[in-house]
Design a protein around this motif. Structure first.
Motif, short mmCIF file in Angstrom:
data_model
loop_
_atom_site.label_atom_id
_atom_site.label_comp_id
_atom_site.label_asym_id
_atom_site.label_seq_id
_atom_site.Cartn_x
_atom_site.Cartn_y
_atom_site.Cartn_z
N SER A 118 0.81 -1.33 0.04
CA SER A 118 -0.01 0.13 0.20
C SER A 118 0.88 1.22 -0.04
CB SER A 118 -0.74 -0.04 1.14
OG SER A 118 -1.87 -1.07 1.19
N TYR A 121 2.52 2.39 -3.10
CA TYR A 121 1.58 3.24 -4.12
C TYR A 121 1.20 4.61 -3.49
CZ TYR A 121 1.07 -1.11 -7.17
OH TYR A 121 1.20 -2.16 -7.92
N VAL A 170 -3.30 -5.80 -1.14
CA VAL A 170 -3.52 -4.45 -1.19
C VAL A 170 -4.93 -4.06 -1.13
CG1 VAL A 170 -3.07 -2.18 -2.07
CG2 VAL A 170 -1.30 -3.89 -1.85
N LEU A 173 -7.47 0.85 -2.95
CA LEU A 173 -6.76 2.11 -2.56
C LEU A 173 -7.50 3.23 -2.98
CD1 LEU A 173 -3.17 1.63 -3.27
CD2 LEU A 173 -4.27 1.38 -1.10
N ALA A 198 -3.99 -1.31 -7.80
CA ALA A 198 -3.93 -2.08 -6.63
C ALA A 198 -4.15 -3.71 -7.05
CB ALA A 198 -4.64 -1.70 -5.42
N THR A 223 -7.02 -10.04 -0.63
CA THR A 223 -7.53 -8.62 -0.45
C THR A 223 -9.00 -8.95 0.44
OG1 THR A 223 -6.45 -7.66 -2.12
CG2 THR A 223 -8.43 -6.62 -1.07
#
Length: 300
Positions: A118, A121, A170, A173, A198, A223
């Motif tokens: 995360s 990014y 992740v 986002l 992501a 996720t």
């Protein structure tokens, strides 16, 4: 049993801003609770030494990422490679307390929880004013760069004797308040670009897990995102709570209805969300935790 935890936080004090980026327990706190363990000591704690490290250590670092460069504009932090070095220091402590056979068995039973990507990014690729990565790499190439670097550190940990790995994907986002604050998404919608990059990383991560399982029988957590909450587009705490711009710092005044919020600040989930994520990772189906959940891993 869970023994070593990477990139999660410690030192909460009953729901007030503490710098740990949550109003209470984090994902790993709940995992430890489900496994009957206490809150893990952070690596930087003066108490994380001697016999205290036997029940596990937390190697968290705010803004730390897979890449060395990630988060540099925020100051000092431990990148993943630095966290691996810190684990080696802990391992020296353990070896001073255990014989060769005992340490091998101990490490083989350990579960390493790793939740990274995360920051690479948010605090790198999507900050072109600070980092050149988005100019150099297309989204797919950047995901490959992250996965290749991630793989090297995972295998470094494996070479030290660890055998069970939970790799967190992740999250979406584009749905976090930090990204929504940019105003590029329609009302009620997430930022598609952030979600797409992501998703590319998560696809690569799942392929990595499958490859590692073929070779080494490692495991991952795919996720997982919360559902059923009333406030989904702004943090409970932080300057500019109308979708939030920064994290919740000490002396900030958080909202009162914390159990109704997905986000504690502009980036991180609330305790209520962490509890759901941990329960699903602990005992959920393969769609939540692929190919085994944490409870199954602990029994191996």
């Amino acid at each position: 049993m869970i023994r070593f935890v990477l990139n999660l936080f410690y030192n909460f004090n009953g729901g007030t801003p503490s710098g740990r980026f949550c109003n209470g327990k984090t994902f790993v706190d709940y995992i430890g609770q489900l496994l009957g363990l206490p809150i893990l000591l952070p690596y930087t704690s003066p108490f994380a030494t001697g016999t205290n490290v036997v029940r596990g250590v937390n190697y968290a670092s705010a803004a730390g990422g897979i890449l060395e460069d990630t988060g540099r504009h925020l100051g000092e932090r431990f990148s993943l490679s630095a966290q691996v070095v810190n684990f080696e220091s802990t391992l020296s402590e353990l070896r001073s307390q255990m014989g060769d056979e005992e340490i091998v068995n101990y490490l083989a039973k350990a579960i390493v929880v790793m939740s990274l990507g995360s920051n690479d990014y948010i605090n790198n690729y999507m900050l072109p004013s600070f980092y050149s990565s988005s100019y150099i790499y297309a989204p797919k190439d950047f995901a490959d760069l992250l996965i290749n670097s991630y793989t090297r550190q995972i295998l470094a940990l494996r070479s030290l004797g660890l055998r069970k790995f939970l790799l967190g994907g992740v999250g979406p986002l584009g749905c976090i308040p930090n990204q929504l604050a940019g105003g590029t998404a329609s009302t009620g919608k997430c930022v598609a670009y952030a979600n797409n990059v992501a998703a590319i990383f998560n696809e690569r991560l799942k392929s990595l897990v499958d490859d590692l399982n073929t070779k080494y029988n490692n495991n991952d957590s795919r996720t997982i995102f919360a559902y059923g909450f009333n406030v989904t587009d702004r943090g409970c705490c932080g300057i500019g709570r109308n979708r939030g711009q920064i994290t919740c710092l000490p002396f900030s005044v958080p909202c009162d209805n914390r159990k109704e919020h997905i986000f504690w600040d502009a980036f991180h989930p609330t305790e209520a969300v962490n509890r759901i994520l941990a329960q699903r990772a602990y005992s959920g189906s393969p769609s939540d935790c692929h190919p085994l959940n944490i409870q199954q891993m602990a029994l191996i």
